[in-house]
Design a protein around this motif. Structure first.
Motif, PDB file in Angstrom:
ATOM      1  N   GLU A   1       4.493  10.024  -7.018  1.00 50.32           N
ATOM      2  CA  GLU A   1       5.530  10.303  -8.014  1.00 50.32           C
ATOM      3  C   GLU A   1       4.909  10.591  -9.371  1.00 50.32           C
ATOM      4  OE1 GLU A   1       8.013   6.858  -7.743  1.00 50.32           O
ATOM      5  OE2 GLU A   1       9.334   7.778  -6.242  1.00 50.32           O
ATOM      6  N   SER A   2       3.862   9.851  -9.703  1.00 44.75           N
ATOM      7  CA  SER A   2       3.170  10.069 -10.977  1.00 44.75           C
ATOM      8  C   SER A   2       2.534  11.461 -11.009  1.00 44.75           C
ATOM      9  CB  SER A   2       2.109   8.991 -11.174  1.00 44.75           C
ATOM     10  OG  SER A   2       1.368   9.232 -12.326  1.00 44.75           O
ATOM     11  N   LYS A   3       1.867  11.835  -9.914  1.00 45.39           N
ATOM     12  CA  LYS A   3       1.252  13.159  -9.834  1.00 45.39           C
ATOM     13  C   LYS A   3       2.305  14.260  -9.916  1.00 45.39           C
ATOM     14  CE  LYS A   3      -2.854  11.907  -7.226  1.00 45.39           C
ATOM     15  NZ  LYS A   3      -3.603  12.071  -5.976  1.00 45.39           N
ATOM     16  N   LEU A   4       3.432  14.054  -9.245  1.00 47.81           N
ATOM     17  CA  LEU A   4       4.503  15.039  -9.263  1.00 47.81           C
ATOM     18  C   LEU A   4       5.053  15.221 -10.672  1.00 47.81           C
ATOM     19  CD1 LEU A   4       6.398  16.938  -7.731  1.00 47.81           C
ATOM     20  CD2 LEU A   4       7.904  14.977  -7.366  1.00 47.81           C
ATOM     21  N   MET A   5       5.222  14.124 -11.392  1.00 48.95           N
ATOM     22  CA  MET A   5       5.723  14.212 -12.758  1.00 48.95           C
ATOM     23  C   MET A   5       4.736  14.979 -13.642  1.00 48.95           C
ATOM     24  SD  MET A   5       7.044  11.202 -15.382  1.00 48.95           S
ATOM     25  CE  MET A   5       7.165  10.104 -14.023  1.00 48.95           C
ATOM     26  N   PHE A   6       3.435  14.696 -13.474  1.00 47.01           N
ATOM     27  CA  PHE A   6       2.419  15.407 -14.241  1.00 47.01           C
ATOM     28  C   PHE A   6       2.441  16.899 -13.914  1.00 47.01           C
ATOM     29  CE2 PHE A   6      -1.892  17.172 -14.409  1.00 47.01           C
ATOM     30  CZ  PHE A   6      -2.131  17.057 -15.770  1.00 47.01           C
ATOM     31  N   GLN A   7       2.580  17.220 -12.630  1.00 39.67           N
ATOM     32  CA  GLN A   7       2.610  18.622 -12.233  1.00 39.67           C
ATOM     33  C   GLN A   7       3.848  19.325 -12.784  1.00 39.67           C
ATOM     34  OE1 GLN A   7       2.202  18.658  -7.972  1.00 39.67           O
ATOM     35  NE2 GLN A   7      -0.020  18.416  -8.060  1.00 39.67           N
ATOM     36  N   ASP A   8       4.982  18.659 -12.784  1.00 36.46           N
ATOM     37  CA  ASP A   8       6.197  19.257 -13.351  1.00 36.46           C
ATOM     38  C   ASP A   8       6.009  19.556 -14.835  1.00 36.46           C
ATOM     39  OD1 ASP A   8       7.587  19.265 -10.980  1.00 36.46           O
ATOM     40  OD2 ASP A   8       8.708  17.415 -11.399  1.00 36.46           O
TER      41      ASP A   8
ATOM     42  N   THR B   1       0.836  -1.200   0.000  1.00 36.04           N
ATOM     43  CA  THR B   1       0.000   0.000   0.000  1.00 36.04           C
ATOM     44  C   THR B   1       0.871   1.250   0.000  1.00 36.04           C
ATOM     45  OG1 THR B   1      -1.712  -1.178   1.234  1.00 36.04           O
ATOM     46  CG2 THR B   1      -1.831   1.216   1.227  1.00 36.04           C
ATOM     47  N   LEU B   2       1.903   1.240   0.831  1.00 34.58           N
ATOM     48  CA  LEU B   2       2.808   2.384   0.895  1.00 34.58           C
ATOM     49  C   LEU B   2       3.525   2.578  -0.443  1.00 34.58           C
ATOM     50  CD1 LEU B   2       4.022   4.625   2.580  1.00 34.58           C
ATOM     51  CD2 LEU B   2       5.754   3.004   3.386  1.00 34.58           C
ATOM     52  N   SER B   3       3.962   1.491  -1.047  1.00 34.83           N
ATOM     53  CA  SER B   3       4.630   1.562  -2.346  1.00 34.83           C
ATOM     54  C   SER B   3       3.681   2.092  -3.417  1.00 34.83           C
ATOM     55  CB  SER B   3       5.140   0.172  -2.740  1.00 34.83           C
ATOM     56  OG  SER B   3       5.732   0.214  -4.012  1.00 34.83           O
ATOM     57  N   ASP B   4       2.435   1.648  -3.395  1.00 37.08           N
ATOM     58  CA  ASP B   4       1.441   2.138  -4.362  1.00 37.08           C
ATOM     59  C   ASP B   4       1.186   3.632  -4.169  1.00 37.08           C
ATOM     60  OD1 ASP B   4       1.224  -0.394  -5.425  1.00 37.08           O
ATOM     61  OD2 ASP B   4      -0.654  -0.885  -4.374  1.00 37.08           O
ATOM     62  N   ARG B   5       1.118   4.059  -2.925  1.00 40.14           N
ATOM     63  CA  ARG B   5       0.891   5.481  -2.644  1.00 40.14           C
ATOM     64  C   ARG B   5       2.074   6.326  -3.112  1.00 40.14           C
ATOM     65  NH1 ARG B   5      -0.719   6.413   3.358  1.00 40.14           N
ATOM     66  NH2 ARG B   5      -0.917   8.522   2.527  1.00 40.14           N
ATOM     67  N   ILE B   6       3.273   5.824  -2.884  1.00 36.17           N
ATOM     68  CA  ILE B   6       4.464   6.557  -3.331  1.00 36.17           C
ATOM     69  C   ILE B   6       4.494   6.630  -4.853  1.00 36.17           C
ATOM     70  CG2 ILE B   6       6.988   6.472  -3.474  1.00 36.17           C
ATOM     71  CD1 ILE B   6       6.966   5.406  -0.584  1.00 36.17           C
ATOM     72  N   ASP B   7       4.156   5.527  -5.525  1.00 42.23           N
ATOM     73  CA  ASP B   7       4.106   5.520  -6.987  1.00 42.23           C
ATOM     74  C   ASP B   7       3.076   6.525  -7.494  1.00 42.23           C
ATOM     75  OD1 ASP B   7       6.072   3.608  -7.146  1.00 42.23           O
ATOM     76  OD2 ASP B   7       4.676   1.914  -7.443  1.00 42.23           O
ATOM     77  N   ALA B   8       1.917   6.578  -6.828  1.00 41.42           N
ATOM     78  CA  ALA B   8       0.877   7.524  -7.238  1.00 41.42           C
ATOM     79  C   ALA B   8       1.355   8.958  -7.040  1.00 41.42           C
ATOM     80  CB  ALA B   8      -0.400   7.267  -6.444  1.00 41.42           C
TER      81      ALA B   8
END
Length: 71
Positions: free
Chosen positions: A15-22, A6-13
């Motif tokens: 990171e994905s949001k951060l990349m989109f925001q960048d 769950t923690l790994s999935d949350r971190i992946d999510a």
């Protein structure tokens, strides 16, 4: 084990949001830069046209408020 997944999935999510925001921020920055360049060019053009209009008005023969010659 479930908590790690769950923690790994949350971190992946995140990171994905951060990349989109960048990417979104970079796109917005490019757009703002392009718009600023256009605004700057248009401002210079308006000033140039204003100067030309003032010159044309100053060089107009006769007063603008004189009645036409047939009066």
């Amino acid at each position: 084990m479930s908590d790690d997944k769950t923690l790994s999935d949350r971190i992946d999510a995140l990171e994905s949001k951060l990349m989109f925001q960048d990417e979104a921020i970079e796109t917005l920055n490019k757009t703002i830069t392009e718009q600023w360049l256009k605004i700057d060019a248009l401002t210079r053009q308006v000033l140039s046209l204003s100067d030309r209009l003032q010159e044309a008005e100053a060089n107009t023969p006769g007063a603008a408020n004189e009645p036409p010659p047939h009066y």
